[in-house]
Design a protein around this motif. Structure first.
Motif, PDB file in Angstrom:
ATOM      1  N   SER A   2      -6.996  -6.612   8.603  1.00 30.00           N
ATOM      2  CA  SER A   2      -6.608  -5.048   8.704  1.00 30.00           C
ATOM      3  C   SER A   2      -7.681  -3.867   8.943  1.00 30.00           C
ATOM      4  O   SER A   2      -8.418  -3.652   7.752  1.00 30.00           O
ATOM      5  CB  SER A   2      -5.020  -4.559   8.788  1.00 30.00           C
ATOM      6  OG  SER A   2      -5.078  -4.640   6.736  1.00 30.00           O
ATOM      7  N   ARG A   3      -7.715  -3.280   9.462  1.00 29.72           N
ATOM      8  CA  ARG A   3      -8.665  -1.967   8.989  1.00 29.72           C
ATOM      9  C   ARG A   3      -7.773  -0.353   9.694  1.00 29.72           C
ATOM     10  O   ARG A   3      -7.494  -0.672  10.831  1.00 29.72           O
ATOM     11  CB  ARG A   3      -9.840  -1.833  10.736  1.00 29.72           C
ATOM     12  CG  ARG A   3     -11.125  -3.026  10.177  1.00 29.72           C
ATOM     13  CD  ARG A   3     -11.564  -3.385  10.819  1.00 29.72           C
ATOM     14  NE  ARG A   3     -12.275  -4.739  10.508  1.00 29.72           N
ATOM     15  CZ  ARG A   3     -13.234  -5.189  11.349  1.00 29.72           C
ATOM     16  NH1 ARG A   3     -13.464  -4.389  12.492  1.00 29.72           N
ATOM     17  NH2 ARG A   3     -14.437  -6.176  11.290  1.00 29.72           N
ATOM     18  N   GLN A  74      -2.290   8.512   2.083  1.00 31.96           N
ATOM     19  CA  GLN A  74      -1.589   7.482   2.247  1.00 31.96           C
ATOM     20  C   GLN A  74      -2.371   6.257   3.122  1.00 31.96           C
ATOM     21  O   GLN A  74      -2.400   4.980   3.235  1.00 31.96           O
ATOM     22  CB  GLN A  74      -1.039   8.054   3.809  1.00 31.96           C
ATOM     23  CG  GLN A  74      -0.647   7.178   5.311  1.00 31.96           C
ATOM     24  CD  GLN A  74       0.824   6.377   4.861  1.00 31.96           C
ATOM     25  OE1 GLN A  74       1.313   6.331   3.654  1.00 31.96           O
ATOM     26  NE2 GLN A  74       1.140   4.907   4.909  1.00 31.96           N
ATOM     27  N   LEU A  75      -4.050   6.527   3.625  1.00 32.64           N
ATOM     28  CA  LEU A  75      -5.056   6.110   4.153  1.00 32.64           C
ATOM     29  C   LEU A  75      -5.772   4.986   2.734  1.00 32.64           C
ATOM     30  O   LEU A  75      -5.463   3.480   2.701  1.00 32.64           O
ATOM     31  CB  LEU A  75      -6.076   6.536   4.419  1.00 32.64           C
ATOM     32  CG  LEU A  75      -7.221   6.110   4.426  1.00 32.64           C
ATOM     33  CD1 LEU A  75      -7.229   4.595   6.020  1.00 32.64           C
ATOM     34  CD2 LEU A  75      -8.708   7.033   4.097  1.00 32.64           C
ATOM     35  N   ASP A  79       1.971   3.226   0.486  1.00 30.87           N
ATOM     36  CA  ASP A  79       3.463   2.857   0.360  1.00 30.87           C
ATOM     37  C   ASP A  79       3.608   1.470   0.072  1.00 30.87           C
ATOM     38  O   ASP A  79       3.945   0.489  -0.116  1.00 30.87           O
ATOM     39  CB  ASP A  79       4.386   3.243   1.440  1.00 30.87           C
ATOM     40  CG  ASP A  79       4.482   4.554   0.638  1.00 30.87           C
ATOM     41  OD1 ASP A  79       4.079   5.248  -0.480  1.00 30.87           O
ATOM     42  OD2 ASP A  79       5.456   6.050   1.191  1.00 30.87           O
ATOM     43  N   GLY A  80       3.037   0.706   1.447  1.00 30.32           N
ATOM     44  CA  GLY A  80       3.321  -0.400   1.375  1.00 30.32           C
ATOM     45  C   GLY A  80       2.234  -1.195   1.608  1.00 30.32           C
ATOM     46  O   GLY A  80       1.479  -0.962   0.530  1.00 30.32           O
ATOM     47  N   LYS A  81       1.881  -3.010   2.261  1.00 31.34           N
ATOM     48  CA  LYS A  81       0.751  -3.215   1.679  1.00 31.34           C
ATOM     49  C   LYS A  81      -1.006  -2.422   2.505  1.00 31.34           C
ATOM     50  O   LYS A  81      -0.484  -2.308   3.157  1.00 31.34           O
ATOM     51  CB  LYS A  81       0.733  -4.478   2.133  1.00 31.34           C
ATOM     52  CG  LYS A  81      -0.812  -5.762   2.352  1.00 31.34           C
ATOM     53  CD  LYS A  81       0.151  -6.813   3.019  1.00 31.34           C
ATOM     54  CE  LYS A  81      -1.922  -7.489   3.007  1.00 31.34           C
ATOM     55  NZ  LYS A  81      -1.664  -9.364   3.737  1.00 31.34           N
ATOM     56  N   PRO A  82      -1.560  -2.156   1.627  1.00 33.03           N
ATOM     57  CA  PRO A  82      -2.743  -1.915   1.932  1.00 33.03           C
ATOM     58  C   PRO A  82      -3.459  -2.181   3.325  1.00 33.03           C
ATOM     59  O   PRO A  82      -3.877  -4.036   3.525  1.00 33.03           O
ATOM     60  CB  PRO A  82      -3.715  -1.706   0.502  1.00 33.03           C
ATOM     61  CG  PRO A  82      -3.225  -2.842  -0.393  1.00 33.03           C
ATOM     62  CD  PRO A  82      -2.063  -3.002  -0.097  1.00 33.03           C
ATOM     63  N   GLU A 131      -8.860   3.960  -7.936  1.00 31.95           N
ATOM     64  CA  GLU A 131      -7.482   3.653  -8.692  1.00 31.95           C
ATOM     65  C   GLU A 131      -7.186   2.519  -7.169  1.00 31.95           C
ATOM     66  O   GLU A 131      -5.809   1.966  -7.389  1.00 31.95           O
ATOM     67  CB  GLU A 131      -6.138   4.637  -8.887  1.00 31.95           C
ATOM     68  CG  GLU A 131      -7.060   5.293 -10.078  1.00 31.95           C
ATOM     69  CD  GLU A 131      -5.316   6.430 -10.601  1.00 31.95           C
ATOM     70  OE1 GLU A 131      -4.483   6.694  -9.741  1.00 31.95           O
ATOM     71  OE2 GLU A 131      -5.881   7.239 -11.215  1.00 31.95           O
ATOM     72  N   SER A 132      -6.986   2.458  -6.266  1.00 31.89           N
ATOM     73  CA  SER A 132      -7.357   2.051  -4.242  1.00 31.89           C
ATOM     74  C   SER A 132      -6.635   0.668  -4.577  1.00 31.89           C
ATOM     75  O   SER A 132      -8.294   0.066  -4.907  1.00 31.89           O
ATOM     76  CB  SER A 132      -8.201   2.614  -4.092  1.00 31.89           C
ATOM     77  OG  SER A 132      -7.816   1.810  -2.335  1.00 31.89           O
ATOM     78  N   GLU A 133      -5.937  -0.192  -3.971  1.00 36.96           N
ATOM     79  CA  GLU A 133      -6.103  -1.533  -3.994  1.00 36.96           C
ATOM     80  C   GLU A 133      -7.204  -2.584  -2.610  1.00 36.96           C
ATOM     81  O   GLU A 133      -6.870  -3.191  -2.873  1.00 36.96           O
ATOM     82  CB  GLU A 133      -4.815  -2.259  -3.879  1.00 36.96           C
ATOM     83  CG  GLU A 133      -3.891  -1.982  -5.125  1.00 36.96           C
ATOM     84  CD  GLU A 133      -5.018  -2.467  -6.399  1.00 36.96           C
ATOM     85  OE1 GLU A 133      -5.383  -3.513  -6.241  1.00 36.96           O
ATOM     86  OE2 GLU A 133      -4.677  -2.391  -7.767  1.00 36.96           O
ATOM     87  N   VAL A 134      -7.205  -0.936  -2.100  1.00 37.03           N
ATOM     88  CA  VAL A 134      -7.892  -1.991  -0.809  1.00 37.03           C
ATOM     89  C   VAL A 134      -8.945  -1.898  -1.697  1.00 37.03           C
ATOM     90  O   VAL A 134     -10.440  -1.366  -1.767  1.00 37.03           O
ATOM     91  CB  VAL A 134      -8.264  -0.639   0.024  1.00 37.03           C
ATOM     92  CG1 VAL A 134      -9.376  -0.667   1.420  1.00 37.03           C
ATOM     93  CG2 VAL A 134      -7.221   0.594   0.459  1.00 37.03           C
TER      94      VAL A 134
END
Length: 244
Positions: A2-3, A74-75, A79-82, A131-134
């Motif tokens: 997913s991108r 949001q990017l 809220d959901g799966k990154p 902090e991002s999980e991406v």
């Protein structure tokens, strides 16, 4: 895989000079990402093209700090799966605040430095990315002082071994201006300490420039093919009047 991508192009400002290129450049990037990168693209500002019923970057629509912050959160922290890959592209004004601590900002439409409103802090953006999980984070900043986001040494130790990749592309270093179009008129611009190294100055117009030195100019390419005030041409060792 997913991108997701957030593509921002801000032309319109209340107190800063309005720009011509960001919205057009951003829309071109958005289309490339969709067609060739298989990205799900969010545009900001987004308007509906009445001719073909498609969404495009608005050339005259303003973007507030709140809108930009929410879209970036949001990017990179949805809220959901990154997504597996998240890409941020920003084109517009960049600002630098130098009051004790040097800070870079992405300027939103309502910025007013005199009132303490500088826009979106690049230090805030760096913390958000940490902090991002991406797993794959891509940031492309086409604005002045955008190299500030590259000051990321403090993030490296904590990310080792986590399988996280970051790619940063900046139009300038943290102390440099970036030109929307080097061939445009630069009158009354203050270029104090600006690094013009390897910049192509062919047909650039330097009329009424503040704090520009011959050394700065001669570090650039095709500096002798730019237009200057008569007195500055003499300082550069050029004829007082350009050849016709």
């Amino acid at each position: 895989m997913s991108r997701d991508a957030l593509v921002v192009g801000i032309n319109t400002y209340d107190r800063l000079k309005c720009l011509n290129a960001p919205a057009t450049d951003a829309e071109a990037i958005a289309q490339i990402l969709q067609q060739y990168g298989e990205f799900r693209v969010t545009r900001l500002p987004a308007v509906k093209d009445k001719e073909n019923e498609t969404i495009r970057i608005g050339k005259q629509t303003k973007v507030s700090l709140t809108q930009l912050e929410r879209a970036i959160v949001q990017l990179f922290k949805p809220d959901g799966k990154p997504p597996d890959t998240a890409l941020l592209y920003f084109s517009g004004h960049g600002l630098r605040k130098n009051l004790g601590i040097q800070e870079g900002y992405l300027a939103t439409s309502e910025v007013n430095p005199d009132a303490g409103n500088w826009g979106l802090s690049l230090q805030w953006l760096r913390r958000l990315l940490q902090e991002s999980e991406v797993r794959q984070q891509i940031v492309i900043l086409d604005c002045c002082y955008s190299g500030e986001v590259l000051n990321f040494a403090e993030a490296d130790p904590g990310d080792r071994g986590k399988g996280r990749d970051r790619c940063f592309i900046a139009a300038s270093r943290d102390f440099e201006v970036a030109f929307e179009d080097i061939n445009r008129l630069l009158s009354r611009t203050d270029l104090f300490n600006s690094d013009l190294s390897n910049t192509n100055l062919k047909n650039a117009v330097f009329i009424g420039i503040k704090n520009l030195t011959p050394e700065q100019v001669k570090a650039a390419k095709n500096w002798d093919k730019a237009k200057y005030d008569k007195d500055f041409r003499i300082k550069l060792g050029l004829p007082a009047q350009p050849a016709k």
